[in-house]
Scaffold this motif. Structure first.
Motif, PDB file in Angstrom:
ATOM      1  N   ARG A 187       0.857  -1.189   0.000  1.00 57.67           N
ATOM      2  CA  ARG A 187       0.000   0.000   0.000  1.00 57.67           C
ATOM      3  C   ARG A 187       0.891   1.237   0.000  1.00 57.67           C
ATOM      4  O   ARG A 187       1.783   1.369   0.852  1.00 57.67           O
ATOM      5  N   VAL A 188       0.666   2.109  -0.968  1.00 55.66           N
ATOM      6  CA  VAL A 188       1.502   3.300  -1.120  1.00 55.66           C
ATOM      7  C   VAL A 188       0.674   4.538  -0.801  1.00 55.66           C
ATOM      8  O   VAL A 188      -0.443   4.709  -1.303  1.00 55.66           O
ATOM      9  N   GLY A 205      -0.256  -4.627  -8.775  1.00 55.66           N
ATOM     10  CA  GLY A 205      -0.807  -5.233  -7.567  1.00 55.66           C
ATOM     11  C   GLY A 205      -0.540  -4.440  -6.305  1.00 55.66           C
ATOM     12  O   GLY A 205      -0.697  -4.962  -5.199  1.00 55.66           O
ATOM     13  N   ILE A 206      -0.137  -3.171  -6.443  1.00 55.19           N
ATOM     14  CA  ILE A 206       0.122  -2.318  -5.287  1.00 55.19           C
ATOM     15  C   ILE A 206      -1.010  -1.305  -5.182  1.00 55.19           C
ATOM     16  O   ILE A 206      -1.312  -0.594  -6.140  1.00 55.19           O
ATOM     17  N   GLU A 207      -1.623  -1.213  -4.030  1.00 51.66           N
ATOM     18  CA  GLU A 207      -2.733  -0.295  -3.822  1.00 51.66           C
ATOM     19  C   GLU A 207      -2.223   1.126  -3.594  1.00 51.66           C
ATOM     20  O   GLU A 207      -1.337   1.351  -2.758  1.00 51.66           O
ATOM     21  N   VAL A 208      -2.764   2.070  -4.336  1.00 50.67           N
ATOM     22  CA  VAL A 208      -2.436   3.480  -4.145  1.00 50.67           C
ATOM     23  C   VAL A 208      -3.542   4.100  -3.294  1.00 50.67           C
ATOM     24  O   VAL A 208      -4.700   4.180  -3.724  1.00 50.67           O
ATOM     25  N   LEU A 209      -3.200   4.536  -2.108  1.00 52.65           N
ATOM     26  CA  LEU A 209      -4.165   5.107  -1.179  1.00 52.65           C
ATOM     27  C   LEU A 209      -4.555   6.518  -1.607  1.00 52.65           C
ATOM     28  O   LEU A 209      -3.836   7.154  -2.392  1.00 52.65           O
ATOM     29  N   LEU A 216      -0.497   7.188   8.891  1.00 54.06           N
ATOM     30  CA  LEU A 216       0.305   5.987   9.116  1.00 54.06           C
ATOM     31  C   LEU A 216      -0.192   5.216  10.340  1.00 54.06           C
ATOM     32  O   LEU A 216      -0.165   3.982  10.357  1.00 54.06           O
ATOM     33  N   ALA A 217      -0.648   5.944  11.344  1.00 54.99           N
ATOM     34  CA  ALA A 217      -1.157   5.278  12.540  1.00 54.99           C
ATOM     35  C   ALA A 217      -2.498   4.597  12.283  1.00 54.99           C
ATOM     36  O   ALA A 217      -2.793   3.542  12.862  1.00 54.99           O
ATOM     37  N   ALA A 218      -3.300   5.187  11.389  1.00 52.35           N
ATOM     38  CA  ALA A 218      -4.648   4.671  11.165  1.00 52.35           C
ATOM     39  C   ALA A 218      -4.732   3.659  10.028  1.00 52.35           C
ATOM     40  O   ALA A 218      -5.737   2.965   9.898  1.00 52.35           O
ATOM     41  N   THR A 219      -3.686   3.587   9.192  1.00 51.75           N
ATOM     42  CA  THR A 219      -3.735   2.738   8.003  1.00 51.75           C
ATOM     43  C   THR A 219      -2.689   1.636   8.099  1.00 51.75           C
ATOM     44  O   THR A 219      -1.484   1.896   7.980  1.00 51.75           O
ATOM     45  N   PRO A 220      -3.095   0.413   8.318  1.00 49.81           N
ATOM     46  CA  PRO A 220      -2.124  -0.681   8.425  1.00 49.81           C
ATOM     47  C   PRO A 220      -1.525  -1.039   7.070  1.00 49.81           C
ATOM     48  O   PRO A 220      -2.159  -0.870   6.026  1.00 49.81           O
ATOM     49  N   GLY A 221      -0.301  -1.504   7.099  1.00 50.33           N
ATOM     50  CA  GLY A 221       0.325  -2.054   5.907  1.00 50.33           C
ATOM     51  C   GLY A 221       0.832  -1.059   4.897  1.00 50.33           C
ATOM     52  O   GLY A 221       1.042  -1.419   3.736  1.00 50.33           O
TER      53      GLY A 221
END
Length: 346
Positions: A190-191, A218-222, A242-247
């Motif tokens: 996840r980017v 296959g990489i998720e773009v947030l 970063l604290a709220a989004t895992p991975g």
């Protein structure tokens, strides 16, 4: 058989204008209707007319007055841009070039537009601006064009300008995306992209280029964080995300404000994601050397300013503008160039 070179008289005859009018257009002295300017330029292109620039300068001892409208602030890139303008102003004094600098808050489209709207015919021979792409700024640029003051955009583009100088930001975004993709080595992830504002064409294009590359791997773009190029917003928003989004396995910082990102990354220790950002400044250089970030894409502001001045001078002399692309450099911890004597943070 020697082929005669076209003369100024030939241009005047082809354009259907007087010699004095053509001379005025080609020497950028103003006071000529835009339709006549177009006729002169068409005649020049048709005939392939080229002036002896050295002879013209010596005979007329022409001087130039150019304006730069730059973003203000303590961002390293903006400081480097201002330092580059100051250095070019000193270097070009022998060419009878005067440079006037006006600063307005970064990403403030209305403040930029107000500065451009204050200019009048005869104020200068050209304006270079780090553009914010809004309707008001575009109208201000169009107005200057009608007044015979060509506008050259630096770094970030906008409509109506005579020329643009900068990197290919779509390619820069793709390059950043490819670096992130390589770092993931075929694994998913996840980017998190971070931008200054979508009114910046350079930010939009970089985001689009990176998303294009990463979406196919296959990489998720947030969803992108918008931090207005402010370090305080960067620290607060990136830390919260970063604290709220895992991975989160990658961060692509597209604009400025990175002085707020680096402490957040330092706090993550070995858990920090792979990080790509833009512009080599003393602050980002230090972070790269300390292993807190992984790659920097730098666009060489001194080169951009020099090309911007060359473009304004060429247009003032009756030659055409266009797009001038600067090739960016990719810096890793291992290939940092000698440190420049410049300050600031980004």
């Amino acid at each position: 058989m020697t082929i005669r070179k076209p003369t100024l008289h030939d241009v005047a005859r082809t354009a259907g204008l007087s010699y004095a009018t053509v001379d005025r257009v080609l020497n950028g002295r103003g006071g000529v209707a835009q339709k006549s300017v177009q006729r002169v330029r068409q005649a020049v292109d048709l005939l392939g007319y080229q002036r002896d620039e050295l002879a013209a300068m010596l005979s007329r001892r022409r001087s130039y007055r150019f304006r730069f409208h730059l973003p203000a602030g303590d961002h390293g890139f903006y400081r480097a841009l201002r330092a580059a303008v100051d250095a070019e102003a000193l270097a070009r004094r022998g060419e009878r070039v005067e440079i006037v600098v006006t600063e307005s808050p970064a990403l403030d489209a209305d403040a930029l537009a107000e500065g451009l709207e204050a200019l009048e015919h005869g104020d200068c021979h050209g304006v270079a601006v780090v553009a914010v792409d809004t309707p008001r700024v575009t109208r201000a640029i169009a107005r200057l064009t009608e007044l015979g003051i060509p506008v050259v955009t630096l770094v970030s583009d906008a409509g109506g300008r005579a020329a643009h100088v900068g990197i290919d930001n779509l390619v820069a975004g793709r390059t950043a995306g490819r670096l992130v993709e390589i770092a993931h080595r075929g694994r998913g992830g996840r980017v998190l992209p971070v931008i200054g504002a979508l009114t910046q064409t350079d930010h939009r294009d970089r985001l689009s280029g990176a998303t294009e590359v990463l979406a196919g791997g296959g990489i998720e773009v947030l969803p992108a964080l918008t931090v207005q190029d402010r370090g305080d917003l960067m620290a607060a928003m990136a830390g919260k995300a970063l604290a709220a989004t895992p991975g989160v396995s990658g961060i692509y910082s597209i604009g400025a404000g990175n002085r707020g990102l680096i402490p957040v990354l330092a706090g993550l220790g070995e858990r920090r994601p792979f990080v790509v950002l833009h512009e080599l400044t003393p602050f980002t250089r230090a972070a790269l050397g300390e292993g807190l970030i992984d790659a920097v894409i730098d666009q060489n502001p001194r080169r951009e300013v020099a090309l911007g001045l060359d473009a304004m001078k060429a247009i003032a002399d009756g030659r055409t503008g266009g797009a001038l692309t600067v090739t960016p450099a990719i810096y890793l911890r291992d290939n940092l160039p000698p440190e420049a004597a410049s300050g600031g943070t980004t």
